[in-house]
Enzyme design. Structure first.
Site, PDB file in Angstrom:
ATOM      1  N   GLY B 129       0.824  -1.206   0.000  1.00 61.35           N
ATOM      2  CA  GLY B 129       0.000   0.000   0.000  1.00 61.35           C
ATOM      3  C   GLY B 129       0.853   1.249   0.000  1.00 61.35           C
ATOM      4  N   SER B 131       1.217   3.681  -3.331  1.00 61.84           N
ATOM      5  CA  SER B 131       0.675   4.742  -4.191  1.00 61.84           C
ATOM      6  C   SER B 131      -0.723   5.158  -3.767  1.00 61.84           C
ATOM      7  CB  SER B 131       0.609   4.261  -5.639  1.00 61.84           C
ATOM      8  OG  SER B 131       1.890   4.068  -6.142  1.00 61.84           O
ATOM      9  N   GLU B 246      13.807  -4.379  -4.176  1.00 60.31           N
ATOM     10  CA  GLU B 246      13.224  -4.726  -5.469  1.00 60.31           C
ATOM     11  C   GLU B 246      14.279  -5.176  -6.456  1.00 60.31           C
ATOM     12  OE1 GLU B 246      10.772  -1.433  -6.728  1.00 60.31           O
ATOM     13  OE2 GLU B 246       9.012  -2.705  -6.729  1.00 60.31           O
ATOM     14  N   ASN B 370       9.585   5.565 -16.323  1.00 60.38           N
ATOM     15  CA  ASN B 370      10.875   5.755 -16.999  1.00 60.38           C
ATOM     16  C   ASN B 370      11.394   7.184 -16.809  1.00 60.38           C
ATOM     17  OD1 ASN B 370      10.735   3.154 -17.888  1.00 60.38           O
ATOM     18  ND2 ASN B 370      11.025   3.650 -20.056  1.00 60.38           N
TER      19      ASN B 370
END
Lengths: 352, 392
Positions: B129, B131, B246, B370
């Site tokens: 949780g 964004s 990540e 990006n």
């Protein structure tokens, strides 16, 4: 598995970096560009003081051992300074060809002279080369540092020969070359007595293997230098009351350079390490590295000119040295399309 | 520098392959080859538990927490064999790759005891949780409010893009616990049970027709006072620490999924003759090279022992894979031609390659677009000045 430099490799990298930064200066390189593209003082200290010329030559042949990883480390450092010296032709292509495919006599005679730097060798391919009994005849069109060489390794479609530059029937013409740090020569043979290499297939394969990786490594060093120098410029140059590096249009191009360079770095050391270890994907890796790193270098060098603005278009600025070397590396030993076609053929299982 | 595997590693590879193939030809035959993250969720949860029972769930974790303390080489091998055996992706990848390592790094001994063995056993599925509708790229703008009341945190607000929230048991929530604070200050990182009256999950229908992402609403949702990781107000540091994970070993598993996708494109090109086109051959070769470079880039960042230095391979990895995969989706469609634009199902369900084409448009957006990646690379990697901040 450990995909990082050992402490010995780190030491070689640092020594090489310092050596080329201190010796392959812009002033000395430009002097060499005005002649035959060889900084002879640089060449002598590289071979004799550092002994880096023996890297990649087996110890039983008088070399320092080690492998393509170490050779790539040195090529990367040389590429970062666009060093004007004949390592690529003499030590990478010719010495590797002779070490892998030369007879015992050829290796004993030639390798020590190449490693000491006393003799410069150049490597040329002559598609039309014929040996009609009266000697070799044919033409090698783009021989890097050919006008500085005392001997040549000349390959044809069915063999490889050692040819002395002063042998009767050899004519050498230095060509005005876009990359003046590594000028080409046209070498024409008419009825020249050459000395065949004992195992030409092995010689050519070894030269190509090392050549692909060395070009890729040199391109990596050059590309990183383009980025580093442009980053330094972005910090100091102020326009519109801001450093130009604070504009996204500018810094995103720098980021794009870094993204490609990091991949090129993986490519170079994957290819070098896979070749040293005799891995099954070594050949694919070499094609990947050569095409990817050379394209990366060209992209970075082009960006370097653009991001410096007008000053980057001047002869005075070094950007054009990188740009021209990058262009040369793209077409040497097969262009990117050719290397990728080799990869495609492997993927589709079409290899012989 | 060494790329090859040892003999012991090769024995380990055989052990992995034998076990995984046994499962995929036996009890879990029905989920072999599934590529969609949302397909067969109940069976996929059972698979997580099977992995956990056999201690294959989190092999890189320390043995005491349910892992195997596996070496880098072993983790590479497991990821490779996992994909080779056609095993579907992990529905608990957020638990295994993000929540677990974060708890391991920042949690109290009690929190480790409570969560880590249970994640490793596949019993606790997590979602993320972070964004919110008004805090996407600018994550520090989160507004979901948390306040301590009667020994509990009471949470109100909304999260969005919560991948797999409809499957998960737990959610970690970046919340604003200091009233009137702004930006990265005053945030707290909470672990909350998802199945409770105060939390509502609604699927978001995506351009591919699927609903992997959700909106998650918090209306007086509750968790005990000790549910926070780190201190109150320290949430930003924990969240940033989490994002660093990540780029861990999970990237290798993700790459093996990419490998399968590229192989399918190669097969399709052989079958329909696209493999004869020189342009398609160039693009397939480029895709192959890009995938290999991703692998070696990941090995470089995993081999890097000195994490205090900015690691270029790690910093550029997200944009590299995301752009590569978006290009792969386009290549897939160019190989398939119009046959890729139709599906023989009635309910807008797509085969793997057309689905890749559609889904990969999300890859260059989630987890930092990006454009944000390029800012990060230029600012952190190259020392360029930061983007000027507007007045919030």
């Amino acid at each position: 598995m450990e995909f990082a430099f050992t402490s010995e490799q780190k030491m070689i990298a640092e020594t090489a970096r310092v050596f080329f930064t201190e010796n392959a200066t812009r002033e000395r390189t430009r002097q060499a560009m005005a002649c035959d593209g060889v900084d002879y003082a640089l060449w002598a200290s590289f071979c004799q003081e550092l002994g880096f010329s023996a890297i990649g030559i087996p110890e039983n042949l008088g070399g320092a051992g080690l492998g393509l990883v170490e050779m790539a480390i040195i090529a990367e450092a040389a590429g970062a300074q666009v060093a004007a010296f004949p390592m690529f032709g003499s030590l990478v292509l010719c010495a590797q060809a002779i070490a892998a495919g030369g007879g015992a006599g050829q290796r004993e005679d030639l390798l020590p002279r190449l490693m000491s730097g006393e003799t410069i060798a150049a490597y040329g391919h002559a598609a039309t080369l014929v040996d009609d009994g009266n000697g070799l005849s044919g033409e090698a069109a783009f021989v890097a540092h050919g006008a500085s060489a005392r001997i040549f390794v000349v390959t044809g479609n069915n063999g490889a020969w050692i040819v002395k530059a002063d042998a009767p029937g050899v004519s050498i013409a230095q060509l005005t070359t876009m990359d003046q740090t590594r000028p080409y020569a046209r070498v024409v043979l008419s009825g020249v007595v050459g000395e065949p290499l004992a195992q030409p297939g092995k010689a050519i394969a070894a030269a190509q293997r090392a050549g692909f990786v060395a070009i890729a490594a040199e391109a990596l060093g050059g590309a990183q230098a383009c980025l580093d120098r442009t980053v330094a410029y972005a910090r100091e140059r102020i326009q519109f009351g801001r450093s130009i590096g604070s504009f996204q249009a500018y810094k995103h191009r720098l980021a794009d350079m870094m993204i490609e360079i990091e991949q090129a770095r993986s490519a170079v050391y994957w290819a070098a390490c896979a070749t040293d270890e005799g891995a099954v994907d070594a050949e694919l890796a070499a094609h990947a590295a050569k095409s990817f790193a050379a394209d990366t270098y060209f992209m970075c060098a082009g960006n370097m000119i653009q991001l410096h603005g007008g000053i980057g278009f001047t002869w005075e600025h070094d950007a054009h040295l990188f740009f021209k070397r990058a262009r040369a590396l793209q077409s040497m030993l097969g262009n990117g399309d050719w290397h990728r076609e080799q990869v495609a053929a492997m993927i589709f299982g079409e290899m012989a | 520098m060494k790329l090859g595997f040892s003999t012991g590693d090769e024995l380990f590879r055989q052990e992995c392959a034998d076990w995984l193939n046994g499962q995929m030809s036996g009890e879990f035959k029905d989920i072999k080859g599934i590529t969609k993250l949302t397909a067969s969720p109940e069976r996929r949860k059972e698979w997580e538990q099977r992995l956990g029972e056999a201690r294959w769930g989190c092999i890189g974790w320390p043995i005491e927490w349910g892992g195997r303390g596996a070496t880098l080489g072993q983790q590479v091998i497991f990821a490779e064999e996992y994909a080779r055996a056609g095993v579907p992706g992990r529905v608990n990848h957020i638990g295994v790759e993000l929540a677990g390592p974060t708890i391991l790094a920042f949690g109290t001994p009690e929190q480790k005891q409570r969560f880590l063995p249970s994640i490793a056993k596949g019993m606790t599925i997590f979602c993320q949780g972070f964004s919110e509708p008004n805090a996407g790229s600018d994550l520090a703008g989160v507004r979901t409010a948390a306040r301590l009341e009667g020994g509990e945190w009471v949470v109100n607000g909304q999260k969005i893009w919560t991948s797999l929230a409809h499957i998960a048991d737990w959610i970690f929530v970046l919340s604003r616990s200091e009233k009137g604070s702004s930006g990265p200050n005053g945030l707290t990182f909470l672990m909350m049970e998802l199945r409770q009256p105060g939390i509502e999950v609604r699927g978001i229908k995506q351009i591919n027709g699927d609903s992997e992402f959700n909106e998650t609403f918090f209306t007086d949702a509750r968790c005990p006072a000790d549910s926070l990781i780190g201190a109150a107000g320290d949430g930003w540091r924990i969240a940033m620490g989490l994002l660093a994970f990540e780029r861990g070993v999970s990237t290798l598993g993700q790459q093996m999924g990419f490998r399968n996708e590229l192989d399918e494109i190669i097969r399709a090109a052989k079958e329909n003759g696209a493999a004869r086109s020189p342009l398609i051959r160039q693009r397939i070769a480029k895709a192959e090279i890009g995938l290999r470079l991703m692998r070696y880039g990941a090995l470089r960042m995993l081999s890097n022992a000195d994490h205090s230095k900015i690691d270029g391979a790690a910093l550029t990895y997200k944009i590299q894979w995301a752009s590569w995969r978006r290009g792969l989706g386009e290549l897939a469609m160019d190989v398939l031609g119009q046959a890729g634009e139709v599906t023989d199902t009635n309910d807008y369900e797509w085969a793997a390659l057309p689905n890749l084409f559609l889904f990969s448009r999300a890859d260059t957006i989630y987890g930092g677009t990006n454009q944000i990646q390029r800012n990060l690379i230029a600012e952190r990697g190259l020392g360029m000045p930061r983007e000027p901040r507007g007045d919030a």
